[in-house]
Scaffold this active site. Structure first.
Site, mmCIF file in Angstrom:
data_model
loop_
_atom_site.group_PDB
_atom_site.id
_atom_site.type_symbol
_atom_site.label_atom_id
_atom_site.label_comp_id
_atom_site.label_asym_id
_atom_site.label_seq_id
_atom_site.Cartn_x
_atom_site.Cartn_y
_atom_site.Cartn_z
ATOM 1 N N CYS A 1 -1.697 -13.106 12.008
ATOM 2 C CA CYS A 1 -0.571 -12.613 12.813
ATOM 3 C C CYS A 1 -0.717 -13.002 14.285
ATOM 4 O O CYS A 1 -0.700 -14.168 14.619
ATOM 5 C CB CYS A 1 -0.405 -11.108 12.614
ATOM 6 S SG CYS A 1 1.284 -10.533 12.959
ATOM 7 N N LYS B 1 12.763 -7.302 14.530
ATOM 8 C CA LYS B 1 11.409 -7.361 13.979
ATOM 9 C C LYS B 1 11.425 -7.832 12.529
ATOM 10 O O LYS B 1 12.237 -7.378 11.725
ATOM 11 C CB LYS B 1 10.759 -5.979 14.072
ATOM 12 C CG LYS B 1 9.295 -5.947 13.631
ATOM 13 C CD LYS B 1 8.703 -4.557 13.827
ATOM 14 C CE LYS B 1 7.233 -4.524 13.455
ATOM 15 N NZ LYS B 1 6.631 -3.177 13.668
ATOM 16 N N SER C 1 4.907 -8.213 9.504
ATOM 17 C CA SER C 1 5.210 -7.202 10.508
ATOM 18 C C SER C 1 4.984 -7.820 11.877
ATOM 19 O O SER C 1 3.872 -7.821 12.397
ATOM 20 C CB SER C 1 4.324 -5.973 10.317
ATOM 21 O OG SER C 1 4.610 -4.990 11.285
ATOM 22 N N HIS D 1 0.673 -10.467 6.547
ATOM 23 C CA HIS D 1 -0.508 -9.619 6.360
ATOM 24 C C HIS D 1 -0.769 -9.451 4.858
ATOM 25 O O HIS D 1 -0.483 -8.397 4.290
ATOM 26 C CB HIS D 1 -0.284 -8.246 6.986
ATOM 27 C CG HIS D 1 -0.286 -8.230 8.476
ATOM 28 N ND1 HIS D 1 -1.451 -8.179 9.226
ATOM 29 C CD2 HIS D 1 0.741 -8.269 9.365
ATOM 30 C CE1 HIS D 1 -1.140 -8.167 10.507
ATOM 31 N NE2 HIS D 1 0.176 -8.228 10.620
ATOM 32 N N GLU E 1 -3.387 -8.795 3.473
ATOM 33 C CA GLU E 1 -4.386 -7.747 3.253
ATOM 34 C C GLU E 1 -3.796 -6.341 3.239
ATOM 35 O O GLU E 1 -4.465 -5.384 2.814
ATOM 36 C CB GLU E 1 -5.472 -7.821 4.340
ATOM 37 C CG GLU E 1 -5.134 -7.175 5.672
ATOM 38 C CD GLU E 1 -4.201 -7.980 6.572
ATOM 39 O OE1 GLU E 1 -3.898 -7.503 7.684
ATOM 40 O OE2 GLU E 1 -3.779 -9.073 6.157
ATOM 41 N N ARG F 1 5.252 5.467 12.284
ATOM 42 C CA ARG F 1 4.743 5.436 13.663
ATOM 43 C C ARG F 1 5.858 5.075 14.640
ATOM 44 O O ARG F 1 6.021 5.710 15.686
ATOM 45 C CB ARG F 1 3.609 4.417 13.773
ATOM 46 C CG ARG F 1 3.046 4.219 15.178
ATOM 47 C CD ARG F 1 2.383 2.864 15.301
ATOM 48 N NE ARG F 1 3.348 1.771 15.174
ATOM 49 C CZ ARG F 1 3.002 0.484 15.037
ATOM 50 N NH1 ARG F 1 1.735 0.142 14.941
ATOM 51 N NH2 ARG F 1 3.933 -0.457 14.947
#
Length: 333
Positions: free
Chosen positions: A142, A163, A191, A234, A236, A248
């Protein structure tokens, strides 16, 4: 701290895994040394450790992994996270004193308007230069991927209108050992607020391995003395990582720490949950207060997100590449 990862060994965090076992490095090459430079924001710090340790354990097969956690000292941390890093991680100086087969470098939460203005920029670029000749392969994830190509080739990332956040179907676009036996499509979590244009990467000599029609370039590579592997996504992430980020961001909006209400992650929640979240969003925009987080609806994920399938393939193939390079080095002695 050195952690020995073996098949069938339980893993929860660096503090709970046997550390610094006095075992000689296997001369037959059945052991790999991997470093994780974990620069993720404080709420994701420990989850990132667990995600990568579990991935390496599942992908390693009979090989043992000597696993070291590091973090750039210039990444801003809360007192609690700073204590965790100082007590459980190895000092970054130890990285350059050791012999590492592979390195994984995560992104960090952006603070400055431009990457070269980030407080950790000097530390990160020093790491990029070191990794080119001192690892067999390094993964850049990222923001770390964006920083690496900016430093290496002056390729600037581009700000997205909204986003890129969700689960995206990615296709392998070229034959490469890293994507061997990959499912079609590979479903990968993304993300990010920025992207790298495929045309810029191709012009500079990078090879794109996977892409998404919606999210653009996913995985790409460049060969130096070390093979650099770049993830815009991502792989992972566990099943709840995007949910944690989304909640969040809702909390930050309600606390007036961000101006815009976050978009629902793409192809992630089921239809009923998306309807509930749409109603909650309307209410939040009219009753903007932190206490409203207590009224968030129950969240259910789609049944077909397939989180982890892409990571399982990519990391198994990456470790096989490292193992083959290590075996070749032993035979050449």
């Amino acid at each position: 701290m050195t952690i020995l990862i073996e098949r069938d060994q339980g893993i929860s965090s660096p503090a709970l895994v046997p550390a610094e076992r006095d075992l000689a490095r296997d001369p037959a090459g059945a052991e790999l040394t991997i470093g994780l430079i974990n620069n993720m924001p404080d709420p994701a710090l420990k989850a990132t450790e667990r995600q990568f340790m579990k991935l390496l354990q599942a992908a390693a097969g009979p090989r043992r992994i000597r696993f070291h956690c590091f973090s750039l000292p210039s990444v801003k941390r809360s007192p609690e996270a700073k204590w965790h890093v100082e007590s459980e991680y190895s000092d970054l100086k130890e990285l350059k004193r050791g012999r590492f087969d592979g390195l994984i470098v995560t992104g960090a939460e952006p603070i400055a308007p431009e990457l070269h203005q980030e407080p950790y920029w000097r530390d990160l670029t020093d790491l990029i230069d070191w990794a080119r000749t001192n690892t067999r392969s390094t993964i850049w994830s990222c923001l770390a991927a964006h920083a690496a190509v900016l430093h290496l080739d002056g390729i600037a990332r581009r700000r997205l209108p909204t986003k890129c956040h969700g689960i995206f179907a990615c296709e392998a676009v070229t034959d490469d050992p890293l994507t061997r036996e990959a499912p079609a499509p590979l479903k990968v979590s993304h993300s990010r607020l920025n992207e790298l244009a495929e045309s810029d990467l191709a012009e500079a000599g990078y090879q794109v391995l996977t892409r998404s029609a919606e999210a653009g370039v996913d995985v790409f590579v460049r060969q130096y003395a070390s093979r650099f592997v770049f993830f815009q996504g991502h792989p992972e992430y566990d099943a709840l990582s995007l949910q944690r980020e989304y909640l969040r961001d809702i909390g930050r909006y309600l606390a007036r720490e961000r101006e815009s209400y976050p978009h629902v992650p793409v192809s992630y929640f089921d239809a009923v949950t998306e309807e509930r979240l749409a109603r909650f969003e309307k209410r939040a925009k009219h009753q903007r207060h932190p206490a409203l987080t207590n009224d968030l609806p129950a969240l259910n994920l789609r049944a077909d997100i397939a989180v982890g399938s892409a990571a399982a393939v990519l990391f198994r193939n990456w470790l096989q590449y490292l193992g083959a390079e290590a075996d070749a080095s032993v035979l050449a002695r």
